[in-house]
Design a protein around this motif. Structure first.
Motif, PDB file in Angstrom:
ATOM      1  N   UNK A 115      48.157 -29.876   7.984  1.00 37.19           N
ATOM      2  CA  UNK A 115      46.848 -30.265   8.505  1.00 37.19           C
ATOM      3  C   UNK A 115      46.955 -30.494  10.006  1.00 37.19           C
ATOM      4  N   UNK A 116      46.059 -29.880  10.762  1.00 39.17           N
ATOM      5  CA  UNK A 116      45.935 -30.132  12.194  1.00 39.17           C
ATOM      6  C   UNK A 116      44.585 -30.797  12.428  1.00 39.17           C
ATOM      7  N   UNK A 117      44.615 -31.994  12.969  1.00 40.78           N
ATOM      8  CA  UNK A 117      43.397 -32.732  13.293  1.00 40.78           C
ATOM      9  C   UNK A 117      43.307 -32.886  14.804  1.00 40.78           C
ATOM     10  N   UNK A 118      42.198 -32.447  15.379  1.00 45.02           N
ATOM     11  CA  UNK A 118      42.012 -32.502  16.825  1.00 45.02           C
ATOM     12  C   UNK A 118      40.837 -33.413  17.140  1.00 45.02           C
ATOM     13  N   UNK A 124      37.893 -32.259  14.582  1.00 47.16           N
ATOM     14  CA  UNK A 124      38.006 -31.017  13.821  1.00 47.16           C
ATOM     15  C   UNK A 124      39.328 -31.029  13.068  1.00 47.16           C
ATOM     16  N   UNK A 125      39.267 -30.673  11.769  1.00 44.65           N
ATOM     17  CA  UNK A 125      40.472 -30.654  10.952  1.00 44.65           C
ATOM     18  C   UNK A 125      40.596 -29.296  10.263  1.00 44.65           C
ATOM     19  N   UNK A 126      41.808 -28.766  10.273  1.00 45.88           N
ATOM     20  CA  UNK A 126      42.100 -27.541   9.524  1.00 45.88           C
ATOM     21  C   UNK A 126      43.299 -27.810   8.622  1.00 45.88           C
ATOM     22  N   UNK A 189      51.445 -22.302  14.753  1.00 49.42           N
ATOM     23  CA  UNK A 189      51.225 -21.915  16.147  1.00 49.42           C
ATOM     24  C   UNK A 189      49.872 -21.242  16.307  1.00 49.42           C
ATOM     25  N   UNK A 190      49.532 -20.331  15.375  1.00 43.61           N
ATOM     26  CA  UNK A 190      48.242 -19.637  15.456  1.00 43.61           C
ATOM     27  C   UNK A 190      47.081 -20.632  15.433  1.00 43.61           C
ATOM     28  N   UNK A 191      47.172 -21.627  14.544  1.00 44.13           N
ATOM     29  CA  UNK A 191      46.106 -22.629  14.449  1.00 44.13           C
ATOM     30  C   UNK A 191      46.031 -23.477  15.718  1.00 44.13           C
ATOM     31  N   UNK A 195      42.760 -23.728  18.206  1.00 40.69           N
ATOM     32  CA  UNK A 195      42.116 -25.018  18.484  1.00 40.69           C
ATOM     33  C   UNK A 195      42.344 -25.481  19.924  1.00 40.69           C
ATOM     34  N   UNK A 196      43.000 -24.630  20.740  1.00 38.74           N
ATOM     35  CA  UNK A 196      43.250 -24.886  22.167  1.00 38.74           C
ATOM     36  C   UNK A 196      44.099 -26.141  22.378  1.00 38.74           C
ATOM     37  N   UNK A 197      45.041 -26.361  21.445  1.00 41.32           N
ATOM     38  CA  UNK A 197      45.982 -27.469  21.563  1.00 41.32           C
ATOM     39  C   UNK A 197      47.201 -27.044  22.375  1.00 41.32           C
ATOM     40  N   UNK A 198      47.580 -25.766  22.248  1.00 40.49           N
ATOM     41  CA  UNK A 198      48.685 -25.196  23.023  1.00 40.49           C
ATOM     42  C   UNK A 198      48.234 -23.863  23.608  1.00 40.49           C
ATOM     43  N   UNK A 199      49.010 -23.364  24.552  1.00 37.42           N
ATOM     44  CA  UNK A 199      48.790 -22.015  25.078  1.00 37.42           C
ATOM     45  C   UNK A 199      50.129 -21.452  25.525  1.00 37.42           C
TER      46      UNK A 199
END
Length: 212
Positions: A115-118, A124-126, A189-191, A195-199
């Motif tokens: 789970x990634x929560x931003x 936003x959670x995926x 990494x794709x997620x 979600x613009x958490x990394x680049x």
């Protein structure tokens, strides 16, 4: 290879998940979630639901307590299944031996929920899960006893670590190898990118840009 665009909290004490992220340049702060797994392990027929629910609960616990206005929380949970039976982390040496004996010469499944929560202007959670099939060769009782004595099995689902001394037990891996380590890295990494958490980039590229 990747840089954070916001703080990332890893809601797990697993050194393996942290290392996987750091290997590609992602630097998380570690805040383990105390969510207990026992209450989520009832739905044996649906391991993907178990690990996804656990990952989401762990991420939610951390995101609810952070005071940062802009942050991403990454949580994961892994279980092993063999012929419909759920294998978590062995409680003692006897249970570790029993798990490894059952895996010997068999094909089992490793499930990891992520789970990634931003938290930014909104939350936003995926959440998703990944399954990998692993086949063990036949391993002897002496090998199992020697492996258990190393202490490696005790903090790992299924009682083994594929990246460690148990690598010699593994005949084939069908699917994501990093999923078996504890985090399906490509999907994560794709997620994080979406979600613009990394680049893509390096700390050196940030220094160069700031000097222009």
């Amino acid at each position: 290879m990747y840089i954070n665009t916001m703080p990332i909290i890893l809601a797990s004490a697993s050194p393996r998940r942290k290392l996987l992220l750091e290997q590609v340049g992602i630097v998380p702060k570690v805040i383990p979630s105390p969510v207990e797994e026992e209450g989520f392990l009832k739905d044996i027929d649906n391991p993907s639901r178990i690990v996804e629910s656990l990952a989401r609960a762990k991420a939610q616990w951390v995101i609810d307590r952070t005071t940062l206005p802009r942050v991403a929380v990454l949580a994961a949970d892994t279980v092993v299944t063999l012929e419909g039976k759920l294998l978590g982390k062995p409680a003692d040496a006897g249970e570790a031996r029993a798990m490894l004996s059952s895996l010997s010469g068999s094909v089992h499944q490793v499930w990891t929920g992520v789970c990634v929560a931003v938290k930014s202007r909104k939350l936003e959670m995926r959440t998703w899960s990944c399954c990998t099939e692993v086949e063990f060769r036949k391993i002897s009782g002496e090998e199992i006893d020697a492996y258990v004595l190393t202490g490696e099995p005790f903090d790992k689902a299924g009682g083994y670590g594929i990246q460690g001394m148990a690598s010699g037990f593994v005949r084939t891996v069908r699917g994501s190898y990093t999923n078996v380590v504890g985090l399906p890295l490509a999907e994560t990494i794709q997620t994080l990118i979406e979600l613009e958490v990394i680049r893509p980039g390096t700390t050196q590229s940030l220094t160069t840009q700031s000097s222009l």
